[in-house]
Scaffold this active site. Structure first.
Site, PDB file in Angstrom:
ATOM      1  N   SER A 123      -2.811  -4.640  15.269  1.00 39.77           N
ATOM      2  CA  SER A 123      -4.257  -4.606  15.010  1.00 39.77           C
ATOM      3  C   SER A 123      -4.865  -5.980  15.202  1.00 39.77           C
ATOM      4  CB  SER A 123      -4.541  -4.197  13.567  1.00 39.77           C
ATOM      5  OG  SER A 123      -3.914  -2.993  13.260  1.00 39.77           O
TER       6      SER A 123
HETATM    7  N1  SAH Z   1       1.703  -3.573  11.198  1.00 40.64           N
HETATM    8  C1  SAH Z   1       2.133  -3.578  12.570  1.00 40.64           C
HETATM    9  C2  SAH Z   1       1.305  -2.630  13.409  1.00 40.64           C
HETATM   10  C3  SAH Z   1       2.161  -1.635  14.073  1.00 40.64           C
HETATM   11  S1  SAH Z   1       1.358  -0.289  14.864  1.00 40.64           S
HETATM   12  C4  SAH Z   1       2.202  -4.977  13.139  1.00 40.64           C
HETATM   13  O1  SAH Z   1       1.813  -5.933  12.464  1.00 40.64           O
HETATM   14  O2  SAH Z   1       2.680  -5.111  14.260  1.00 40.64           O
HETATM   15  C5  SAH Z   1       1.845   1.046  13.815  1.00 40.64           C
HETATM   16  C6  SAH Z   1       3.306   1.329  13.721  1.00 40.64           C
HETATM   17  O3  SAH Z   1       3.456   2.477  12.871  1.00 40.64           O
HETATM   18  C7  SAH Z   1       3.984   1.690  15.030  1.00 40.64           C
HETATM   19  O4  SAH Z   1       5.014   0.778  15.272  1.00 40.64           O
HETATM   20  C8  SAH Z   1       4.523   3.111  14.790  1.00 40.64           C
HETATM   21  O5  SAH Z   1       5.796   3.335  15.384  1.00 40.64           O
HETATM   22  C9  SAH Z   1       4.633   3.123  13.269  1.00 40.64           C
HETATM   23  N2  SAH Z   1       4.687   4.450  12.647  1.00 40.64           N
HETATM   24  C10 SAH Z   1       3.982   5.578  12.949  1.00 40.64           C
HETATM   25  N3  SAH Z   1       4.338   6.612  12.132  1.00 40.64           N
HETATM   26  C11 SAH Z   1       5.289   6.105  11.280  1.00 40.64           C
HETATM   27  C12 SAH Z   1       6.068   6.657  10.214  1.00 40.64           C
HETATM   28  N4  SAH Z   1       5.972   7.932   9.839  1.00 40.64           N
HETATM   29  N5  SAH Z   1       6.939   5.843   9.568  1.00 40.64           N
HETATM   30  C13 SAH Z   1       7.091   4.555   9.925  1.00 40.64           C
HETATM   31  N6  SAH Z   1       6.393   3.973  10.926  1.00 40.64           N
HETATM   32  C14 SAH Z   1       5.503   4.734  11.599  1.00 40.64           C
END
Ligand code: SAH
Length: 224
Positions: free
Chosen positions: A71
């Protein structure tokens, strides 16, 4: 925006660029001093591909591989500020759903006592481990698994923050929230659009607030 060399020697030079990012965040309305401090401390360029490092301090989301995105700094700061609403010192234990590249977990490590961060894609879980290693953050715990179930071992949490947007807030997250705790999650609302939803657990039950529209990658179940 100052150009940052893509690979080595960024440590000292990047602090000025980060300070500028922090002033922009403050100008955009982020007020929590602990959040601003944490955003100033974490070297965001170390969490993205070197080809993208020169964009790391711009207010933009960036690809982190496997179709996922990190983000933009404003959204990270805003969500953590919402999570900390009313807290003065550090928050207690926090659960992050969606570790991704590990950036937000690193920011959270400076504003909470313990951070549990869960990721469903093994490739990103491993990548985040590598990114976080040099920072030596003993209070960050990375878990490979399905965050739809939360992470009961660390519960109850003072805060739960999701980096992926679902159709609803899973009941497991509500159950694992401590009384007085807050949950911040992009969620599809009645309008059919994704918005930030904040849930505050009180002794009387749950208070739910729907805030601004956002665009997060989808919350998915299962691991891959
Ligand atoms: N906070 C992260 C943003 C990652 S984007 C950063 O700083 O980089 C969101 C992430 O959520 C993705 O990597 C996706 O694979 C993960 N995601 C989606 N559904 C999920 C679930 N049920 N459990 C764990 N991770 C999940």
């Amino acid at each position: 925006m100052q150009n940052i060399p893509a690979s080595t020697g960024l440590g000292l030079d990047s602090s000025a660029v980060r300070a500028r990012m922090v002033s922009q965040l403050a100008a955009q309305g982020i007020q929590d001093p602990l959040v601003l401090q944490a955003m100033g401390r974490v070297e965001r360029h170390r969490f993205v591909e070197s080809a993208l490092a020169n964009q790391a301090y711009e207010d933009t989301s960036l690809p982190i591989g496997l179709g996922q995105t990190i983000s933009k700094p404003n959204v990270v700061a805003r969500m953590i500020e919402l999570l900390r609403q009313g807290a003065s010192g550090r928050l207690g234990r926090v659960l992050e759903i969606g570790t991704g590249c590990g950036y937000q977990a690193a920011v959270l490590s400076h504003v909470a006592t313990e951070v549990y961060s869960i990721e469903r894609l093994r490739g990103l879980h491993e990548k985040a481990k590598g990114h976080l290693l040099p920072f030596r953050l003993p209070n960050v715990h990375l878990i490979f698994g399905d965050g739809m179930q939360g992470f009961p071992k660390g519960a109850p949490y003072a805060g739960i923050i999701s980096a992926a947007g679902g159709d609803d807030v899973p009941a497991s997250w509500m159950a694992q929230l401590a009384e007085g705790g807050r949950l911040v999650a992009p969620t599809v609302t009645a309008s059919g659009q994704q918005a930030l939803v904040v849930i505050h657990k009180t002794s009387q039950g749950f208070e739910r607030q729907i805030l601004e529209a956002v665009h997060f990658v989808p919350l998915k179940s299962g691991i891959a």
